[in-house]
Design a protein around this motif. Structure first.
Motif, PDB file in Angstrom:
ATOM      1  N   ALA A 405       2.405   0.407  -3.530  1.00 42.48           N
ATOM      2  CA  ALA A 405       2.135  -0.395  -2.343  1.00 42.48           C
ATOM      3  C   ALA A 405       0.956   0.187  -1.566  1.00 42.48           C
ATOM      4  O   ALA A 405       0.527   1.332  -1.794  1.00 42.48           O
ATOM      5  N   TYR A 406       0.442  -0.615  -0.631  1.00 37.32           N
ATOM      6  CA  TYR A 406      -0.633  -0.177   0.257  1.00 37.32           C
ATOM      7  C   TYR A 406      -0.481  -0.903   1.589  1.00 37.32           C
ATOM      8  O   TYR A 406       0.217  -1.912   1.695  1.00 37.32           O
ATOM      9  N   ASP A 407      -1.165  -0.374   2.632  1.00 39.37           N
ATOM     10  CA  ASP A 407      -1.104  -0.983   3.957  1.00 39.37           C
ATOM     11  C   ASP A 407      -2.500  -1.422   4.374  1.00 39.37           C
ATOM     12  O   ASP A 407      -3.431  -0.612   4.378  1.00 39.37           O
ATOM     13  N   PRO A 408      -2.700  -2.716   4.722  1.00 41.48           N
ATOM     14  CA  PRO A 408      -4.032  -3.169   5.116  1.00 41.48           C
ATOM     15  C   PRO A 408      -4.557  -2.473   6.357  1.00 41.48           C
ATOM     16  O   PRO A 408      -5.773  -2.334   6.534  1.00 41.48           O
ATOM     17  N   ASP A 409      -3.646  -2.023   7.232  1.00 38.27           N
ATOM     18  CA  ASP A 409      -4.061  -1.331   8.458  1.00 38.27           C
ATOM     19  C   ASP A 409      -4.208   0.174   8.253  1.00 38.27           C
ATOM     20  O   ASP A 409      -4.420   0.910   9.225  1.00 38.27           O
ATOM     21  N   HIS A 410      -4.047   0.614   7.037  1.00 39.52           N
ATOM     22  CA  HIS A 410      -4.247   2.021   6.661  1.00 39.52           C
ATOM     23  C   HIS A 410      -3.346   2.975   7.446  1.00 39.52           C
ATOM     24  O   HIS A 410      -3.757   4.058   7.848  1.00 39.52           O
ATOM     25  N   SER A 411      -2.095   2.564   7.657  1.00 39.32           N
ATOM     26  CA  SER A 411      -1.139   3.451   8.322  1.00 39.32           C
ATOM     27  C   SER A 411      -0.274   4.138   7.272  1.00 39.32           C
ATOM     28  O   SER A 411      -0.267   3.764   6.089  1.00 39.32           O
ATOM     29  N   ASP A 412       0.446   5.173   7.718  1.00 40.40           N
ATOM     30  CA  ASP A 412       1.316   5.915   6.810  1.00 40.40           C
ATOM     31  C   ASP A 412       2.536   5.060   6.436  1.00 40.40           C
ATOM     32  O   ASP A 412       3.085   4.327   7.271  1.00 40.40           O
ATOM     33  N   LEU A 413       2.951   5.194   5.171  1.00 41.25           N
ATOM     34  CA  LEU A 413       4.070   4.400   4.674  1.00 41.25           C
ATOM     35  C   LEU A 413       5.249   5.292   4.341  1.00 41.25           C
ATOM     36  O   LEU A 413       5.084   6.460   3.969  1.00 41.25           O
ATOM     37  N   ARG A 414       6.436   4.712   4.454  1.00 47.44           N
ATOM     38  CA  ARG A 414       7.664   5.388   4.074  1.00 47.44           C
ATOM     39  C   ARG A 414       8.406   4.496   3.078  1.00 47.44           C
ATOM     40  O   ARG A 414       8.579   3.299   3.307  1.00 47.44           O
ATOM     41  N   TYR A 415       8.864   5.135   1.976  1.00 48.47           N
ATOM     42  CA  TYR A 415       9.491   4.377   0.888  1.00 48.47           C
ATOM     43  C   TYR A 415      10.973   4.709   0.789  1.00 48.47           C
ATOM     44  O   TYR A 415      11.398   5.830   1.117  1.00 48.47           O
ATOM     45  N   GLU A 416      11.720   3.756   0.317  1.00 41.87           N
ATOM     46  CA  GLU A 416      13.135   3.970   0.032  1.00 41.87           C
ATOM     47  C   GLU A 416      13.601   2.904  -0.970  1.00 41.87           C
ATOM     48  O   GLU A 416      12.984   1.843  -1.111  1.00 41.87           O
ATOM     49  N   ILE A 417      14.674   3.240  -1.673  1.00 42.62           N
ATOM     50  CA  ILE A 417      15.305   2.280  -2.582  1.00 42.62           C
ATOM     51  C   ILE A 417      16.508   1.707  -1.853  1.00 42.62           C
ATOM     52  O   ILE A 417      17.493   2.418  -1.602  1.00 42.62           O
ATOM     53  N   SER A 418      16.408   0.435  -1.511  1.00 43.94           N
ATOM     54  CA  SER A 418      17.465  -0.182  -0.707  1.00 43.94           C
ATOM     55  C   SER A 418      18.614  -0.697  -1.568  1.00 43.94           C
ATOM     56  O   SER A 418      19.700  -0.937  -1.055  1.00 43.94           O
ATOM     57  N   ARG A 419      18.371  -0.862  -2.856  1.00 43.45           N
ATOM     58  CA  ARG A 419      19.461  -1.318  -3.727  1.00 43.45           C
ATOM     59  C   ARG A 419      19.306  -0.684  -5.096  1.00 43.45           C
ATOM     60  O   ARG A 419      18.295  -0.864  -5.768  1.00 43.45           O
ATOM     61  N   ASP A 420      20.326   0.092  -5.485  1.00 41.78           N
ATOM     62  CA  ASP A 420      20.358   0.753  -6.792  1.00 41.78           C
ATOM     63  C   ASP A 420      21.822   0.939  -7.157  1.00 41.78           C
ATOM     64  O   ASP A 420      22.401   2.003  -6.925  1.00 41.78           O
ATOM     65  N   PRO A 421      22.487  -0.098  -7.692  1.00 42.16           N
ATOM     66  CA  PRO A 421      23.947  -0.048  -7.870  1.00 42.16           C
ATOM     67  C   PRO A 421      24.424   1.081  -8.767  1.00 42.16           C
ATOM     68  O   PRO A 421      25.524   1.590  -8.578  1.00 42.16           O
ATOM     69  N   GLU A 422      23.625   1.490  -9.768  1.00 40.23           N
ATOM     70  CA  GLU A 422      24.067   2.542 -10.679  1.00 40.23           C
ATOM     71  C   GLU A 422      23.546   3.922 -10.271  1.00 40.23           C
ATOM     72  O   GLU A 422      23.856   4.910 -10.947  1.00 40.23           O
ATOM     73  N   LYS A 423      22.744   3.993  -9.188  1.00 38.61           N
ATOM     74  CA  LYS A 423      22.173   5.274  -8.722  1.00 38.61           C
ATOM     75  C   LYS A 423      21.395   5.963  -9.841  1.00 38.61           C
ATOM     76  O   LYS A 423      21.511   7.160 -10.063  1.00 38.61           O
ATOM     77  N   TRP A 424      20.582   5.187 -10.526  1.00 39.78           N
ATOM     78  CA  TRP A 424      19.796   5.717 -11.636  1.00 39.78           C
ATOM     79  C   TRP A 424      18.398   6.173 -11.195  1.00 39.78           C
ATOM     80  O   TRP A 424      17.696   6.792 -11.982  1.00 39.78           O
ATOM     81  N   LEU A 425      17.988   5.832  -9.970  1.00 44.21           N
ATOM     82  CA  LEU A 425      16.588   6.007  -9.591  1.00 44.21           C
ATOM     83  C   LEU A 425      16.441   6.968  -8.424  1.00 44.21           C
ATOM     84  O   LEU A 425      17.332   7.108  -7.581  1.00 44.21           O
ATOM     85  N   ASP A 426      15.270   7.599  -8.382  1.00 46.49           N
ATOM     86  CA  ASP A 426      14.824   8.409  -7.251  1.00 46.49           C
ATOM     87  C   ASP A 426      13.443   7.918  -6.849  1.00 46.49           C
ATOM     88  O   ASP A 426      12.663   7.455  -7.700  1.00 46.49           O
ATOM     89  N   ILE A 427      13.106   8.022  -5.553  1.00 49.96           N
ATOM     90  CA  ILE A 427      11.784   7.619  -5.077  1.00 49.96           C
ATOM     91  C   ILE A 427      11.285   8.651  -4.078  1.00 49.96           C
ATOM     92  O   ILE A 427      12.053   9.154  -3.247  1.00 49.96           O
ATOM     93  N   ASP A 428      10.030   8.993  -4.208  1.00 48.32           N
ATOM     94  CA  ASP A 428       9.410   9.920  -3.264  1.00 48.32           C
ATOM     95  C   ASP A 428       9.185   9.185  -1.948  1.00 48.32           C
ATOM     96  O   ASP A 428       8.535   8.144  -1.914  1.00 48.32           O
ATOM     97  N   ARG A 429       9.693   9.719  -0.868  1.00 47.93           N
ATOM     98  CA  ARG A 429       9.647   9.028   0.415  1.00 47.93           C
ATOM     99  C   ARG A 429       8.220   8.813   0.902  1.00 47.93           C
ATOM    100  O   ARG A 429       7.931   7.819   1.566  1.00 47.93           O
ATOM    101  N   ASN A 430       7.322   9.699   0.569  1.00 46.32           N
ATOM    102  CA  ASN A 430       5.963   9.620   1.093  1.00 46.32           C
ATOM    103  C   ASN A 430       5.004   8.921   0.128  1.00 46.32           C
ATOM    104  O   ASN A 430       4.130   8.158   0.558  1.00 46.32           O
ATOM    105  N   THR A 431       5.140   9.176  -1.163  1.00 50.48           N
ATOM    106  CA  THR A 431       4.184   8.615  -2.123  1.00 50.48           C
ATOM    107  C   THR A 431       4.683   7.341  -2.789  1.00 50.48           C
ATOM    108  O   THR A 431       3.890   6.573  -3.328  1.00 50.48           O
TER     109      THR A 431
END
Length: 796
Positions: A405-431
């Motif tokens: 993802a990217y932000d048109p206003d060039h602000s800092d972004l925060r990531y999360e996985i809002s749905r992962d029923p089997e808990k198979w995934l990890d995501i870096d909060r910053n990248t």
């Protein structure tokens, strides 16, 4: 014959057989004799009278009015009675006409109405006083003459028509119609149409006569020029219709003529200025107005807008069908950082093309300035859905997706996985880098069509967030080896000759292409007597290469799948080789023997087996008598079966606990010995050589459910005969809870016959008796049950 007496002008036409001629009779009463009667009494027709219809004027005030008189020449020979029948007399409409039964005068009783009944056909009769018909019936036809007693009337209360504006004179507009109930063959129904007056809407918009009408057909047409819908909307004409060619009775009607619009006016509008918010699309940013003098709601009035200079097609303009306004919308999201303002040139024209009668004016245009408004934009995913293809056996920690993802206003972004029923995934909060937390499983209920779905959310510094679907396409890997089945079966001894055998297959928990087709093999060092034939992708046939002896064989098989890499598994198949019948089913042991090629008859085989069984039974009885019991010296007078043994005779009773079960308990005979007679103790009396069982040892069966510990049985019967019942009940309760002895599904049956036997109790047998002779003569007195025992001890 019938004589017609005419009142008024009577025209008689006489037709003769030789020639036809017509003459007028004088207007006076006279007799007509069309028939003559001869002396023989037979009526001969000499000539016929054609009686013209009697004409009667409708609405006559002179009623009753004599119309005609009929007479019969029978009047000279006797009295005649006249009768009249038909519509207007005795049929509906009744009571309009009557006849004088003495004179034969027919007269009208009431005024007639031609519009209801224009003619009547009557029958006249001449009868004797006794009712005898003297003459044949005579037909009288009465015709009602029309009077102009009905006004003409228009067929509609109001006629409506339409004429286009600027129509030339003589243009047909509409037609009106009127009817008259009088006789259409007379002047009474000859109609003439005319226009009495003309009224314009709006009032006094047009003063000259604009329309004319055809006085015979009622067709209305234009007479003059100057029909302009923008000036006059419609006309109201007052009409008149008269009969007698315009000289008779009259009626009035109304015709409304609407002036229809032609496109003779082009729409016009003024410049506008609107604002649009960036990053939004498919929404309205403003409206423009036009004026058009043409008829509202028609294609001549409806405007069609277009944008001349929108090369990138960021905008669109459509017409509101109710207000005719131009609705300007953004169809592609605008970017404030790219362009702050747009200047659009709009043009407008009607849906219908302009008429050639319209002024030659240029197409109206307008300038619209669109100002883009900046706003905090939500982060954008580079793709939605995010798609990943990965094998199901991915190593935990493997990076799956980055830079999502990217932000048109060039602000800092925060990531999360809002749905992962089997808990198979990890995501870096910053990248936003997505990695595998653990190995995937394609058999998860959340995997549909090999796709596992999750949801990723990203939020900018201003709190605006976006979500995207993450679709992970799982690729099947070969994780499970195939498993062979069945692991046991039967094969006919001559399977190699009949090309039959044991059908084998396999199951694999993997999905294609890592499952079937399967490969079935026999290791080289084990394929001497057996072979396997591949039938299809999932089945194979195991069959012997040679004729094997009847019995059980263990064949080692190797089954492999088609995965990458290939996975294999060994399995041992227990094959029973048997003799089969014609249907390929294994025969029973007896049937197999009977069906063998041994040269022995069935009856002879039965006799041999019965003889062997009898010899074995005799041998067992002999051994039991000589080895298991102790011989007692019996003396007279010392009681029944009193020996010199000091032991309790009940010590030598073997308890097998196999009572009960009845005829259906066939399993009680299949006892597997778990004790070796060679291991028997040397203590005398500790085992019986007949059965080979140690004293107190319980034989076990192969089909016992489990090798479980047995309960404790009461070992020695009580000395008191009254306690034998309790002893048996204790043994029964112990046997009910013993899972190791047969039968397992029936109760044990003890032949206890109760107390009070005349023979006394076994406890009366003395264990320490002497060797003196005893007297057994009293056994003969105990009845037939002891007769055999008495014979055995008879001293004779």
């Amino acid at each position: 014959m019938v004589v017609l007496w005419l009142l008024g002008t009577l025209l008689c036409q006489v037709w003769s057989s030789a020639e036809t001629h017509q003459k007028e009779e004088e207007l006076q009463l006279q007799a007509v004799y069309p028939w003559r009667k001869h002396s023989s009494g037979i009526v001969r027709v000499k000539r016929d009278w054609i009686i013209p219809p009697i004409r009667v004027l409708e609405n006559s005030k002179q009623v009753p009015e004599d119309l005609v008189q009929i007479k019969s020449d029978k009047i000279f020979t006797g009295e005649v009675i006249y009768k009249l029948e038909g519509p207007g007399v005795d049929q509906e409409p009744k009571n309009l006409f009557e006849i004088d039964d003495k004179t034969g005068v027919i007269r009208s009783k009431r005024p007639l109405d031609r519009e209801k009944h224009n003619s009547f056909t009557l029958k006249a009769f001449a009868l004797s006083p006794s009712g005898e018909r003297l003459e044949n019936p005579t037909t009288i036809e009465i015709v009602v003459l029309d009077q102009n007693d009905n006004r003409p009337a228009f067929t509609q209360k109001q006629f409506e028509g339409t004429v286009s504006e600027f129509s030339v004179p003589g243009t047909s507009v509409m037609s009106v119609l009127a009817t008259d109930a009088d006789d259409p063959m007379t002047e009474n129904a000859a109609l003439s149409y005319s226009i009495i007056s003309q009224e314009s809407i709006p009032a006094s918009a047009v003063t000259k006569t604009m329309f004319g009408i055809n006085n015979q057909t009622g067709a209305i047409y234009t007479r003059d020029v100057g029909l302009d819908r923008e000036v006059v909307k419609s006309f109201r004409l007052k009409l008149q219709v008269a009969d007698m060619g315009g000289m008779g009775l009259t009626s009035e009607g109304v015709a409304v003529i609407h002036v229809s619009d032609i496109n003779n006016n082009a729409p016009q509008f003024s410049p506008y200025r609107v604002m649009a918010v960036e990053n939004r699309q498919d929404y309205e940013i403003g409206r423009v107005n036009v004026t058009d003098k043409d008829d509202r709601g028609t294609g001549n009035w409806e405007a069609k807008y277009s944008i001349i200079n929108d090369l990138n097609r960021n905008f669109a303009i459509n017409t509101d069908p109710f207000t005719n306004q131009g609705v300007l919308t953004v169809v592609k999201a605008l970017d404030y950082e790219t362009q702050h303002e747009y200047v659009l040139i709009l043009s407008v024209e009607n849906l219908n093309p302009l008429s050639t009668k319209a002024p030659n004016l240029p197409v109206s245009t307008a300038t619209v300035t669109v100002t883009v408004v900046n706003e905090n934009e939500a982060p954008h995913f580079r793709e939605d859905p995010l798609q990943i293809v990965v094998p199901e056996s991915v190593v935990p920690g493997t990076l799956l997706k980055a830079n999502i993802a990217y932000d048109p206003d060039h602000s800092d972004l925060r990531y999360e996985i809002s749905r992962d029923p089997e808990k198979w995934l990890d995501i870096d909060r910053n990248t936003g880098d997505i990695s595998a937390r653990r190995t995937f499983n394609m058999r998860s209920p959340h995997v549909k069509n090999n796709i596992y779905t999750a949801v990723v959310k990203v939020t900018d510094a201003g709190g605006v967030s976006s979500t995207a679907t993450l679709e992970i396409m799982l690729k099947e890997t070969n994780d499970f080896p195939p498993l062979l089945y069945p692991l046991s079966g039967t094969v006919c001894r001559d399977a190699a000759e009949k090309n039959s055998g044991l059908v084998l297959s396999a199951v694999d928990e993997d999905f294609p292409p890592h499952a079937a087709p399967f490969t079935f093999e026999i290791p080289d060092d084990m394929s001497t007597n057996w072979t396997v034939i591949q039938v299809n992708s999932t089945h194979a046939l195991l069959q012997p290469l040679v004729d094997l002896e009847v019995g059980e064989y263990a064949v080692t098989m190797l089954v492999s799948d088609s995965g990458s890499p290939v996975l294999s598994a060994y399995a041992q198949v227990n094959v029973t080789v048997c003799i089969c019948d014609s249907y390929g089913d294994c025969k029973s042991e007896v049937a197999a023997i009977f069906g063998s090629s041994v040269g022995i008859s069935f009856i002879a085989l039965i006799i041999i087996m019965a003889s062997i069984a009898l010899l074995l039974l005799l041998l067992l009885l002999a051994v039991a008598v000589t080895s298991c019991g102790r011989r007692h010296h019996i003396k007279k007078g010392t009681g029944l079966l009193v020996g010199d043994s000091e032991d309790d005779i009940r010590d030598n009773v073997l308890n097998y606990d196999e009572q009960g079960g009845g005829e259906e308990d066939e399993n009680a005979f299949n006892i597997d010995m778990l004790w070796n007679p060679h291991d028997a103790p040397s203590t005398p009396g500790s085992y019986c050589p007949v059965s080979g069982y140690p004293r107190g040892k319980q034989p076990l069966r192969k089909d016992a459910p489990h090798n479980l510990p047995s309960p404790t049985y009461p070992r020695r019967p009580p000395a008191d005969p009254s306690d034998i019942e309790d002893y048996i009940n204790d043994g029964l309760e112990a046997a009910d809870h013993d899972p190791n002895v047969p039968p397992y599904d029936t109760a044990l049956i003890y032949d206890y016959e109760g107390e009070g036997s005349l023979a006394g109790s076994l406890s009366s047998i003395a264990s320490g008796s002497s060797d003196e002779d005893q007297d057994y003569d009293y056994l003969n007195d105990w009845g037939p049950r002891f007769q055999k025992l008495a014979n055995m001890y008879d001293p004779r």
